[in-house]
Design an enzyme around this catalytic site. Structure first.
Site, PDB file in Angstrom:
ATOM      1  N   ASP A  60      38.304  42.474  34.608  1.00 42.68           N
ATOM      2  CA  ASP A  60      39.107  42.816  35.788  1.00 42.68           C
ATOM      3  C   ASP A  60      39.173  41.594  36.687  1.00 42.68           C
ATOM      4  OD1 ASP A  60      40.356  43.910  37.955  1.00 42.68           O
ATOM      5  OD2 ASP A  60      38.780  45.353  38.425  1.00 42.68           O
ATOM      6  N   LYS A  62      41.976  40.455  37.921  1.00 44.19           N
ATOM      7  CA  LYS A  62      43.151  40.581  38.809  1.00 44.19           C
ATOM      8  C   LYS A  62      43.876  39.245  38.919  1.00 44.19           C
ATOM      9  CE  LYS A  62      41.610  44.593  41.322  1.00 44.19           C
ATOM     10  NZ  LYS A  62      40.169  44.581  40.927  1.00 44.19           N
ATOM     11  N   ASP A  65      48.629  34.328  39.363  1.00 42.76           N
ATOM     12  CA  ASP A  65      48.818  32.878  39.425  1.00 42.76           C
ATOM     13  C   ASP A  65      50.076  32.456  38.665  1.00 42.76           C
ATOM     14  OD1 ASP A  65      48.075  30.127  39.914  1.00 42.76           O
ATOM     15  OD2 ASP A  65      45.999  30.855  40.055  1.00 42.76           O
TER      16      ASP A  65
HETATM   17  P1  XMP Z   1      33.636  51.773  42.309  1.00 42.48           P
HETATM   18  O1  XMP Z   1      32.249  51.315  42.592  1.00 42.48           O
HETATM   19  O2  XMP Z   1      34.467  51.952  43.531  1.00 42.48           O
HETATM   20  O3  XMP Z   1      34.270  50.557  41.486  1.00 42.48           O
HETATM   21  O4  XMP Z   1      33.713  52.963  41.404  1.00 42.48           O
HETATM   22  C1  XMP Z   1      35.635  50.466  41.163  1.00 42.48           C
HETATM   23  C2  XMP Z   1      35.878  49.236  40.357  1.00 42.48           C
HETATM   24  O5  XMP Z   1      37.267  49.136  40.081  1.00 42.48           O
HETATM   25  C3  XMP Z   1      37.836  48.042  40.801  1.00 42.48           C
HETATM   26  N1  XMP Z   1      39.003  48.586  41.458  1.00 42.48           N
HETATM   27  C4  XMP Z   1      40.255  48.313  41.144  1.00 42.48           C
HETATM   28  N2  XMP Z   1      40.769  47.518  40.203  1.00 42.48           N
HETATM   29  N3  XMP Z   1      42.937  48.141  40.905  1.00 42.48           N
HETATM   30  C5  XMP Z   1      42.121  47.425  40.107  1.00 42.48           C
HETATM   31  O6  XMP Z   1      42.622  46.676  39.267  1.00 42.48           O
HETATM   32  C6  XMP Z   1      42.472  48.964  41.857  1.00 42.48           C
HETATM   33  O7  XMP Z   1      43.215  49.619  42.568  1.00 42.48           O
HETATM   34  C7  XMP Z   1      41.065  49.050  41.974  1.00 42.48           C
HETATM   35  N4  XMP Z   1      40.290  49.764  42.784  1.00 42.48           N
HETATM   36  C8  XMP Z   1      39.023  49.474  42.427  1.00 42.48           C
HETATM   37  C9  XMP Z   1      36.803  47.546  41.751  1.00 42.48           C
HETATM   38  O8  XMP Z   1      36.903  46.166  41.947  1.00 42.48           O
HETATM   39  C10 XMP Z   1      35.529  47.933  41.070  1.00 42.48           C
HETATM   40  O9  XMP Z   1      35.197  46.987  40.065  1.00 42.48           O
END
Ligand code: XMP
Length: 215
Positions: A60, A62, A65
């Site tokens: 992940d 994200k 770039d």
């Molecule tokens: P938690 O601890 O909140 O972790 O269950 C969530 C994980 O997912 C990532 N995260 C996202 N990744 N779009 C993404 O690509 C999103 O909307 C999003 N929301 C949460 C976060 O960084 C963590 O690793």
């Protein structure tokens, strides 16, 4: 990635040994382990390879770039054993296409549409359908859509057809695994609720059981 429990662990634990213990405890339950910058920065990119011996690994990162840099990051992650990489859509079609072309035959690309935190409503939510269409046109495997807003999962599903939806925001951010799956997510992503618990294996099993009730 197998589609069994439909649960993906977000392993943001920054202690290498603890992270590996948690991965060992839940790898039989989860369909994949998602890692993000916190673990890679604390334990090194070798963690991608280490974890890939236990489970499919989604990086992940994200990625947002220019195409050349997107290529270098996706190539580096897949080269270390990742099965998939998460990229942003807002950078546009050329960057997205570069990610998909780099991953072709080696892994998958998932695109972010709308982010799960409250700030995700400011810029990403109003543009999520258009962002999803960029991904559809470029041939991504699937999308990240918020478990914190199941109605938005359903809205994204209408735009993307049968491509996959991975949904973060369950547990610590307040979303429900069963509601996200019922709204159209293929998988839920759960981090703190599992890796910060006293018994990650039990919590992961409980969430998998909850998901099973709505399949
Ligand atoms: P938690 O601890 O909140 O972790 O269950 C969530 C994980 O997912 C990532 N995260 C996202 N990744 N779009 C993404 O690509 C999103 O909307 C999003 N929301 C949460 C976060 O960084 C963590 O690793």
């Amino acid at each position: 990635m197998r589609k069994s429990s439909r649960l993906i662990l977000a392993l943001d634990e920054t202690d290498r040994e603890k992270a590996l213990d948690i991965a060992d405890a839940v790898s039989g339950t989860v369909d994949a382990i998602k890692i993000n910058w916190p673990l890679v920065l604390s334990a090194g990119p070798e963690m991608i390879t280490e974890l890939s011996r236990r489970s499919d690994v989604i990086c992940d990162f994200k990625v947002a770039d220019i195409p050349n840099t997107v290529h270098l990051i996706v190539d580096g992650a897949l080269g270390r054993g990742a099965s998939a990489v998460i990229v942003h859509s807002f950078t546009g079609s050329d960057s997205m296409k570069e990610a998909v072309d780099t991953a072709a035959g080696r892994g998958n690309i998932y695109a972010v549409t709308e982010m799960s935190h409250p700030g995700g409503k400011e810029f990403t939510a109003p543009n999520a359908e258009a962002l999803a269409l960029v991904g559809v046109r470029c041939g991504v495997k699937g999308f990240i859509a918020p478990a914190t807003r199941p109605d938005r999962i359903a809205a994204i599903r209408k735009v993307i057809g049968d491509r996959e939806i991975l949904s973060p925001g369950v547990g610590a951010q307040g979303g429900s695994a069963s509601a996200a799956i019922s709204a159209g997510a293929d998988y839920v992503i759960v981090g703190r609720a599992i890796y910060k618990s006293d018994d990650p294996s039990k919590v992961a099993g409980d969430i998998a059981d909850e998901i099973r009730t709505v399949l």
